[in-house]
Motif scaffolding. Structure first.
Motif, PDB file in Angstrom:
ATOM      1  N   VAL A   1       0.873  -1.179   0.000  1.00 24.62           N
ATOM      2  CA  VAL A   1       0.000   0.000   0.000  1.00 24.62           C
ATOM      3  C   VAL A   1       0.909   1.227   0.000  1.00 24.62           C
ATOM      4  N   ASN A   2       0.740   2.120  -0.954  1.00 23.10           N
ATOM      5  CA  ASN A   2       1.611   3.295  -0.962  1.00 23.10           C
ATOM      6  C   ASN A   2       1.062   4.386  -0.031  1.00 23.10           C
ATOM      7  N   PRO A   3       1.876   5.396   0.311  1.00 21.33           N
ATOM      8  CA  PRO A   3       1.432   6.437   1.252  1.00 21.33           C
ATOM      9  C   PRO A   3       0.165   7.167   0.809  1.00 21.33           C
ATOM     10  N   ALA A   4       0.013   7.386  -0.500  1.00 20.76           N
ATOM     11  CA  ALA A   4      -1.182   8.074  -0.977  1.00 20.76           C
ATOM     12  C   ALA A   4      -2.443   7.249  -0.714  1.00 20.76           C
ATOM     13  N   ALA A   5      -2.328   5.925  -0.803  1.00 23.17           N
ATOM     14  CA  ALA A   5      -3.474   5.058  -0.514  1.00 23.17           C
ATOM     15  C   ALA A   5      -3.790   5.055   0.975  1.00 23.17           C
ATOM     16  N   GLU A   6      -2.749   5.056   1.819  1.00 27.64           N
ATOM     17  CA  GLU A   6      -2.976   5.168   3.260  1.00 27.64           C
ATOM     18  C   GLU A   6      -3.764   6.432   3.581  1.00 27.64           C
ATOM     19  N   SER A   7      -3.351   7.531   2.929  1.00 24.55           N
ATOM     20  CA  SER A   7      -4.022   8.807   3.172  1.00 24.55           C
ATOM     21  C   SER A   7      -5.455   8.779   2.652  1.00 24.55           C
ATOM     22  N   ALA A   8      -5.652   8.216   1.456  1.00 24.72           N
ATOM     23  CA  ALA A   8      -6.994   8.173   0.849  1.00 24.72           C
ATOM     24  C   ALA A   8      -7.954   7.324   1.675  1.00 24.72           C
ATOM     25  N   LEU A   9      -7.454   6.214   2.230  1.00 22.04           N
ATOM     26  CA  LEU A   9      -8.302   5.310   3.007  1.00 22.04           C
ATOM     27  C   LEU A   9      -8.344   5.674   4.491  1.00 22.04           C
ATOM     28  N   ASP A  10      -7.423   6.574   4.881  1.00 20.22           N
ATOM     29  CA  ASP A  10      -7.296   6.977   6.281  1.00 20.22           C
ATOM     30  C   ASP A  10      -7.015   5.763   7.175  1.00 20.22           C
ATOM     31  N   LEU A  11      -6.210   4.847   6.638  1.00 20.75           N
ATOM     32  CA  LEU A  11      -5.796   3.656   7.378  1.00 20.75           C
ATOM     33  C   LEU A  11      -4.315   3.411   7.123  1.00 20.75           C
ATOM     34  N   SER A  12      -3.620   2.943   8.138  1.00 21.93           N
ATOM     35  CA  SER A  12      -2.190   2.671   8.009  1.00 21.93           C
ATOM     36  C   SER A  12      -1.961   1.312   7.366  1.00 21.93           C
TER      37      SER A  12
END
Length: 373
Positions: free
Chosen positions: A40-51
């Motif tokens: 999972v890339n950082p942008a996906a973490e941010s988009a999903l609001d999950l680490s």
């Protein structure tokens, strides 16, 4: 762990995280056979609001639900019918995510060099439209503020003369009843002087840069607002304690947030009376963000969310314009000043509102210590 990427895939696999970590769009990689996430890339973490840690053990199906269109695209790529598929569709957040909204997005499904791996990339369709809209609004607000600053300077000198003349006239008047009129002139002159000073205030004060903890600043805002509204209002902390310190003008950023929270509190008058008023202060780290066409690796993400009636539709697009207020008796300057202070830190402030939920979103990029513009 997801960070130990690709679980023994091709030797070139370690290259992908380095590349994908820099991408502005959300990207996840999963195993074609069981659809388990491996990256999972950082942008996906941010988009999903999950680490990444929270996403361990999840599958693509867990991530987006039973999405027929998405499943069909994955099947096509999995069976090597095509190397990539592109389609616009509605994605749904993972149930554990704070964001439960449906997201209209442009989705790309692509096969990687290792046939056992498939990549999903997505970005909101309205992302570019929102960016263009925010840029237009910012330009319009800047033009309006410049006009008002010039007007304020023009008003300032004659206003002082009017007040002084009214005071001199009051000394000459023997009849007490007539002095009431001079008092009206003096008080109204003082009111206008205060308005002029507020219009000019952001451009008089020096910009002092320092490193500080944003949560300490938010606690100060919280205590000030709760002191004014001691009953009927809850201010909820939803902090990411891993947030790095912010480099900026501490007092200006406190004032920007205070104006925003104070504005929300006033909008919650009925809810405060009923004892149901809530304001949430939410902080997160945003990765790979673009603000005013400039790219930043990290940014401080702050949301001020209230459960009030929402901002009237007729002023929502002009909420940051000077002298625009949805509250009777409001000066229409608090949000303008908040925007000015945020923009001086190369950040942005935006608002989304509907009945029952108004979200003011502030984003400040993390930068090296430098002289602010």
């Amino acid at each position: 762990m997801l960070r130990n990427l690709f679980k023994g895939a091709a030797s070139a696999a370690p290259f992908f995280p380095t590349l994908f970590d820099q991408m502005p769009n959300a990207i996840v990689v999963f195993e074609a056979e069981n659809q388990q996430l491996v990256y999972v890339n950082p942008a996906a973490e941010s988009a999903l609001d999950l680490s990444r840690k929270a996403l361990e053990g999840q599958s693509v199906h867990d991530l987006f639900g039973d999405n027929t269109a998405l499943n069909a695209m994955i099947t096509e790529v999995k069976h090597s019918n095509v190397s990539a598929q592109r389609q616009e569709m509605v994605l749904h957040s993972l149930p554990g995510s704070i964001h439960q909204d449906s997201i209209p997005a442009h989705v790309v499904i692509a096969a990687l060099e290792d046939p056992a791996l498939i990549m999903v990339e997505w970005f909101p369709i309205d992302q570019q439209l929102r960016s263009e809209r925010d840029e237009r609004v910012t330009q319009q607000v800047e033009a309006n503020k410049q006009v008002l600053r010039n007007l304020a300077h023009e008003i300032k000198n004659p206003l002082g003369g009017i007040r002084g003349a009214a005071q001199l006239l009051e000394f000459e008047l023997s009849e007490k009843g007539l002095r009431e009129y001079t008092q009206v002139i003096i008080k109204e002159s003082d009111r206008l002087q205060t308005l002029v000073d507020r219009l000019l205030a952001p451009h008089r004060k020096a910009h002092v840069m320092e490193s500080f903890n944003v949560h300490e600043a938010l606690e100060r805002v919280r205590s000030l607002v709760l002191a004014e509204f001691p009953k009927g209002l809850r201010i909820i902390r939803n902090y990411d304690t891993s947030l790095p310190e912010v480099m900026g003008d501490r007092e200006q950023l406190i004032q920007a947030v205070l104006n925003t929270v104070h504005n929300a509190a006033h909008a919650l008058a009925e809810e405060i009376h009923a004892g149901t008023a809530k304001i949430e202060l939410k902080t997160r780290v945003a990765r790979s963000v673009t603000i005013a066409k400039k790219r930043y690796k990290l940014a401080m993400d702050l949301h001020v969310i209230d459960n009030g009636p929402g901002i009237p539709e007729e002023i929502i697009e002009r909420i940051f314009f000077p002298l625009v207020s949805g509250r009777e008796g409001g000066s229409g300057l608090s949000l303008t000043l908040a925007q000015t202070f945020v923009q001086r830190h190369r950040g942005f402030i935006a608002c989304e509102s509907r009945p029952g939920r108004t979200d003011f979103h502030i984003q400040i990029p993390y930068r090296r210590q430098e002289k602010a513009s």
